[in-house]
Design a protein around this motif. Structure first.
Motif, PDB file in Angstrom:
ATOM      1  N   TYR A 119      -6.177  -4.154   8.785  1.00 48.39           N
ATOM      2  CA  TYR A 119      -5.803  -3.876   7.396  1.00 48.39           C
ATOM      3  C   TYR A 119      -6.818  -2.935   6.745  1.00 48.39           C
ATOM      4  O   TYR A 119      -6.448  -1.955   6.078  1.00 48.39           O
ATOM      5  N   LEU A 126      -6.583   0.646   8.575  1.00 48.85           N
ATOM      6  CA  LEU A 126      -5.358   1.428   8.529  1.00 48.85           C
ATOM      7  C   LEU A 126      -4.699   1.464   7.157  1.00 48.85           C
ATOM      8  O   LEU A 126      -3.956   2.412   6.860  1.00 48.85           O
ATOM      9  N   PHE A 127      -4.935   0.450   6.341  1.00 47.41           N
ATOM     10  CA  PHE A 127      -4.158   0.354   5.098  1.00 47.41           C
ATOM     11  C   PHE A 127      -5.014   0.291   3.838  1.00 47.41           C
ATOM     12  O   PHE A 127      -4.502   0.087   2.746  1.00 47.41           O
ATOM     13  N   SER A 128      -6.327   0.446   3.980  1.00 48.08           N
ATOM     14  CA  SER A 128      -7.186   0.381   2.792  1.00 48.08           C
ATOM     15  C   SER A 128      -7.378   1.740   2.144  1.00 48.08           C
ATOM     16  O   SER A 128      -8.064   1.861   1.124  1.00 48.08           O
TER      17      SER A 128
END
Length: 375
Positions: A136, A139-141
Motif C-alpha cells: 500500500y 504503490l498507492f501512497s
C-alpha cells in the motif's frame, strides 16, 4: 549439556560472522553504522541464521536428493530477484520484494519444515498484514518521492522484529524436545532397572517346590499360590506407576513366607507396619532391601539367632521403611548391585526428595528408606 552443545554447534560456528563484519568494516568493504545499533543487531542476526541453519541441517540436506533440487530452485529465485532489481533500478522494487520474501520463506521451510507447518498460521498472521501495508505504501501512497518521504519516518525495522520472536519460539521448541528426550531416556532406564529383580529367588523357590512335590508335602500348594501371587505382582503391578502400600505389604509377606519354608534354621523375622494401607507409592522399592537382608544376612549367619526386623511407618509426610539384620562379620555386606539399582531408581523417580540411610556395625546392618507417597 554437552549433547546439547554438540547438537547446535553450527550456531556457535556461525558466530564467526561477527569478526568477519568488523574485518570488512576495517578494510572499508562495508560500513557498520555507529548511530543505529538496532540495525546492526538485526542484520547480524539475519546473517548469523543464514550461515548457521544450513550448517546445522547439512546432513539432512546431504541425505535428501529432492532437497538439493529445492535448493537449486531457491538459488535461481534469488538470482532472478537480484537480476530484476538491477535491471529495473527502482528503490524498494515490489517485484524484488515479493521474490525475496518467497525466497526466504522457502529457505526457512526447507530447513525447519516441521516448525513452519506447526506455526504457519502465526507466521501468516504476522507477515501478511505487514506485506499488504508495504504494498500500500509503495504503490498507492503517491509517487516515488512521496513514498521515500514516508519511508524516512516509517520504522521499517518492524519487518525484522518478528524474526527474533520466531527464532526464540523455535529455540523453545528445541528445548522442549530436549527435555522430552531426557524424560524418555529416564523412563526407559527406570523400566530397565525396575525389571532387574533377582531371578535367583524364583529359581531357588522352584527347586524347593520340586522337593516338596516329591515328598507330597502339604506345603506345596501354599508355595505355588504364594509364588504365583509374587510373579503376578512383579510382572503386572510392578509396571504400574503406583500401587497401594497394602499391595506392597502383601508382596513382602509372601516373600518372607516363602523364605521361611526354604530355611531349616529358625530366623527371628518381625514385620511391623503402622501405616494407612491405602496410601500409594512406587512399587518394588522395598523388596531389594529385604532381599539383601536374607542374602547377606540370614544366609551368611551360621549361628542360631539370625534376625530380620522390619518397621513400616508414615511420619512427617514420608513413608519410612526400616530394616535391620545381623550378618557374619567376615562377609562384606555392601548391598551389591541390588542396592546400586535401588539408588539409581530413587534418583530417577524422586530426585532429591527421598532419604536412604545405611548404618553398619560389626555384625548388624540397618537401612532406613524414606519416600514420599503419591499425592
Amino acid at each position: 549439556m554437552v549433547e546439547y552443545i554438540k547438537k547446535y554447534r553450527a550456531f556457535l560456528i556461525a558466530l564467526i560472522i561477527v569478526p568477519i563484519f568488523y574485518m570488512l568494516d576495517y578494510f572499508g568493504v562495508i560500513l557498520i553504522p555507529n548511530d543505529d545499533p538496532l540495525e546492526v543487531i538485526l542484520i547480524t542476526l539475519f546473517w548469523w541464521l543464514a550461515i548457521a541453519l544450513p550448517i546445522h541441517n547439512y546432513n539432512y540436506l546431504k541425505r535428501q536428493g529432492a532437497t538439493i533440487l529445492k535448493v537449486i530452485v531457491l538459488i535461481i529465485l534469488f538470482s532472478v530477484a537480484l537480476g530484476i532489481d538491477i535491471l529495473m533500478d527502482m528503490p524498494d522494487n515490489p517485484v524484488t520484494f515479493i521474490l525475496l520474501m518467497g525466497f526466504w520463506i522457502g529457505v526457512v521451510y526447507l530447513l525447519v519444515p516441521a516448525f513452519i507447518k506447526k506455526y504457519w498460521k502465526l507466521i501468516a498472521l504476522i507477515y501478511i498484514p505487514l506485506f499488504i501495508y508495504f504494498l500500500y505504501l509503495r504503490l498507492f501512497s503517491g509517487d516515488l518521492e512521496t513514498y521515500l518521504e514516508i519511508k524516512e519516518d516509517f520504522p521499517f525495522y518492524i519487518f525484522f522484529l518478528p524474526i527474533p520472536i520466531l527464532f526464540f519460539l523455535w529455540v523453545f521448541e528445541q528445548w522442549k524436545w530436549f527435555q522430552n528426550l531426557k524424560s524418555e531416556k529416564s523412563q526407559a532406564e527406570l523400566a530397565m532397572l525396575q525389571a532387574q529383580m533377582n531371578p535367583h529367588f524364583f529359581f531357588n523357590t522352584l527347586n524347593n517346590l520340586y522337593a516338596l512335590t516329591i515328598k507330597n508335602s502339604e506345603k506345596a500348594p501354599e508355595v505355588i499360590l504364594k509364588l504365583s501371587d509374587m510373579m503376578r505382582y512383579t510382572i503386572y503391578e510392578g509396571k504400574k506407576d503406583f500401587v497401594t502400600i497394602g499391595e506392597e505389604i502383601a508382596y513382602l509377606n509372601n516373600y518372607i513366607e516363602l523364605h521361611k519354608i526354604r530355611y531349616k534354621k529358625d530366623v527371628d523375622i518381625l514385620f511391623h507396619y503402622d501405616v494407612d494401607t491405602h496410601l500409594k507409592i512406587k512399587p518394588l522399592l522395598f523388596i531389594i532391601l529385604l532381599e539383601n537382608a536374607f542374602k547377606h544376612g540370614v544366609e551368611s549367619w551360621s549361628k542360631s539367632n539370625a534376625y530380620i526386623h522390619i518397621y513400616l511407618t508414615y511420619t512427617d509426610n514420608f513413608v519410612q521403611f526400616e530394616i535391620e539384620n545381623n550378618f557374619d562379620g567376615t562377609h562384606t555386606n555392601n548391598g551389591g548391585i541390588g542396592l546400586e539399582n535401588l539408588k539409581r531408581r530413587l534418583q530417577l523417580v524422586f530426585g532429591k526428595n527421598y532419604a536412604l540411610l545405611i548404618n553398619t556395625t560389626l555384625n548388624t546392618y540397618k537401612v532406613t528408606l524414606k519416600i514420599p507417597p503419591h499425592a
